[in-house]
Every structure is written in structure tokens, then in C-alpha cells.
Design a protein around this motif. Structure first.
Motif, PDB file in Angstrom:
ATOM      1  N   UNK A  11      18.982  42.740   8.098  1.00  0.00           N
ATOM      2  CA  UNK A  11      19.642  43.021   6.831  1.00  0.00           C
ATOM      3  C   UNK A  11      18.806  44.011   6.014  1.00  0.00           C
ATOM      4  N   UNK A  12      17.501  43.798   5.983  1.00  0.00           N
ATOM      5  CA  UNK A  12      16.596  44.674   5.220  1.00  0.00           C
ATOM      6  C   UNK A  12      16.626  46.089   5.791  1.00  0.00           C
ATOM      7  N   UNK A  13      16.673  46.200   7.122  1.00  0.00           N
ATOM      8  CA  UNK A  13      16.720  47.526   7.728  1.00  0.00           C
ATOM      9  C   UNK A  13      18.036  48.233   7.385  1.00  0.00           C
ATOM     10  N   UNK A  14      19.146  47.497   7.358  1.00  0.00           N
ATOM     11  CA  UNK A  14      20.427  48.087   6.954  1.00  0.00           C
ATOM     12  C   UNK A  14      20.359  48.599   5.509  1.00  0.00           C
ATOM     13  N   UNK A  15      19.766  47.822   4.623  1.00  0.00           N
ATOM     14  CA  UNK A  15      19.613  48.254   3.229  1.00  0.00           C
ATOM     15  C   UNK A  15      18.766  49.531   3.180  1.00  0.00           C
ATOM     16  N   UNK A  16      17.703  49.559   3.954  1.00  0.00           N
ATOM     17  CA  UNK A  16      16.843  50.748   4.034  1.00  0.00           C
ATOM     18  C   UNK A  16      17.653  51.980   4.487  1.00  0.00           C
ATOM     19  N   UNK A  17      18.485  51.807   5.524  1.00  0.00           N
ATOM     20  CA  UNK A  17      19.296  52.930   6.024  1.00  0.00           C
ATOM     21  C   UNK A  17      20.343  53.366   4.999  1.00  0.00           C
ATOM     22  N   UNK A  18      20.918  52.418   4.258  1.00  0.00           N
ATOM     23  CA  UNK A  18      21.885  52.772   3.212  1.00  0.00           C
ATOM     24  C   UNK A  18      21.211  53.614   2.122  1.00  0.00           C
ATOM     25  N   UNK A  19      20.024  53.235   1.717  1.00  0.00           N
ATOM     26  CA  UNK A  19      19.288  54.003   0.699  1.00  0.00           C
ATOM     27  C   UNK A  19      18.942  55.389   1.239  1.00  0.00           C
ATOM     28  N   UNK A  20      18.475  55.449   2.488  1.00  0.00           N
ATOM     29  CA  UNK A  20      18.163  56.745   3.093  1.00  0.00           C
ATOM     30  C   UNK A  20      19.410  57.622   3.197  1.00  0.00           C
ATOM     31  N   UNK A  21      20.556  57.011   3.476  1.00  0.00           N
ATOM     32  CA  UNK A  21      21.805  57.765   3.587  1.00  0.00           C
ATOM     33  C   UNK A  21      22.119  58.481   2.280  1.00  0.00           C
ATOM     34  N   UNK A  22      21.996  57.787   1.182  1.00  0.00           N
ATOM     35  CA  UNK A  22      22.249  58.398  -0.131  1.00  0.00           C
ATOM     36  C   UNK A  22      21.328  59.593  -0.334  1.00  0.00           C
ATOM     37  N   UNK A  23      20.057  59.438  -0.025  1.00  0.00           N
ATOM     38  CA  UNK A  23      19.081  60.524  -0.179  1.00  0.00           C
ATOM     39  C   UNK A  23      19.433  61.719   0.700  1.00  0.00           C
TER      40      UNK A  23
END
Length: 176
Positions: A155-167
Motif C-alpha cells: 500500500x505504501x509503495x502504491x502511495x509513493x507511485x501515485x505521488x511520483x505520478x503527479x510530479x
């Protein structure tokens, strides 16, 4: 609504693009996107295959693809064409984060080990989208990213990828 209006004003045809894709455990589903190409784009691809920039020819990517409409270039630059995939998430066919959802034709060209990609629900974003997008031109590298995602999933890795996606999207990194 604004995107739909601009698509209609830019070129004739439907607002949405629907295509059969392969999801979790080889289940077929219709993916929804805002239309960014001319309406007969899939038929025109046959004439452009020689210009495919992806090694192995499983995927098709072409810089300055003549089938992309004017507004389509803008929508792709900011990944706005992907917004209707939220319907796919609500329907349960896709996740926010996962592997890239392949087409039926792509899966038909898979080697046996490529099918491992289909053991995870496809996502709107994922490793490929944050680690290169259209700059990654090697199908095997894309497969490896998807398999790496499967190994690292949390779950934490998915959140990390979502934040990176926005960037990545705001910086227009790797957009075609």
C-alpha cells in the motif's frame, strides 16, 4: 466537460476511445480514454509499423505520430486522456496503480513469461509511467518494470507511485 467540448471542436468523432484490453488473469475488459487520435487510427497503424520505436514490435510507439489530433497532443502531455479510466477503476477492471493494461494484439505476441504481468490488476499509473513513460522504448524493460512492481507491491509503495505520478505528469517528463 471542457475536455469533451474541446475534443468535439478539434476533430470529428466520438469523445471517448474504448478498446479491449487484457486485465487480471487474462480477463478482457473495455478501457476508457478521452480520444486523442483520428477515428481510424487503428487502421492507419498498419502503414506506420515500419516507424515503430519499440524494440520487438510488441508495443507501438512513434514520436510525432500523425494520427494524434492537436488537442490529443495536449491531453497526452498532461495525461488528461487517462481520466476516464477512473470508470475502469470503479468497475473493478483496473486499479489506480498497477501494471500497464496490454491490448489483445500485444498479448497474442507474448512469450510465456510475459504473462506474469497479468497476475496483477492493471493500473492507471505504475512503474512504467513514473520511470520513463514514452522514453522507455524496450518492451522487455517495460515487462521488467511490471514484474518489479509485483515484487515490491505494498500500500505504501502504491502511495509513493501515485505521488511520483503527479510530479512526473506536472513536469511533463517522458510525455509524447
Amino acid at each position: 466537460l471542457l475536455i469533451a467540448l474541446v475534443i468535439k471542436l478539434d476533430s470529428p468523432g466520438p469523445i471517448f476511445f474504448k478498446q479491449e484490453r487484457i486485465g487480471l488473469h487474462c480477463k478482457k475488459f473495455k478501457i476508457w480514454k478521452f480520444r486523442t487520435m483520428v477515428t481510424n487510427a487503428e487502421k492507419l497503424q498498419a502503414n506506420l509499423e515500419a516507424k515503430n520505436e519499440i524494440k520487438d514490435g510488441v508495443l507501438f510507439k512513434m514520436k510525432d505520430d500523425p494520427r494524434i489530433t492537436k488537442i490529443g497532443k495536449f491531453l497526452r502531455l498532461y495525461s488528461l486522456d487517462e481520466l476516464p479510466q477512473l470508470f475502469n477503476v470503479l468497475l473493478g477492471d483496473m486499479s489506480l496503480v498497477g501494471t500497464r493494461p496490454p491490448t489483445v494484439a500485444e498479448v497474442a505476441m507474448y512469450d510465456e513469461y510475459h504473462l506474469q504481468r497479468l497476475q496483477v490488476k492493471p493500473g492507471i499509473t505504475g512503474e512504467w509511467q513514473v520511470r520513463g513513460r514514452s522514453e522507455v522504448l524496450d518492451f522487455e524493460e517495460i515487462v521488467q518494470m511490471d514484474l518489479d512492481y509485483q515484487k515490491r507491491w505494498s500500500f505504501i509503495y502504491d502511495v509513493h507511485l501515485l505521488i511520483q505520478t503527479v510530479t512526473v505528469v506536472l513536469a511533463r517528463k517522458g510525455a509524447c
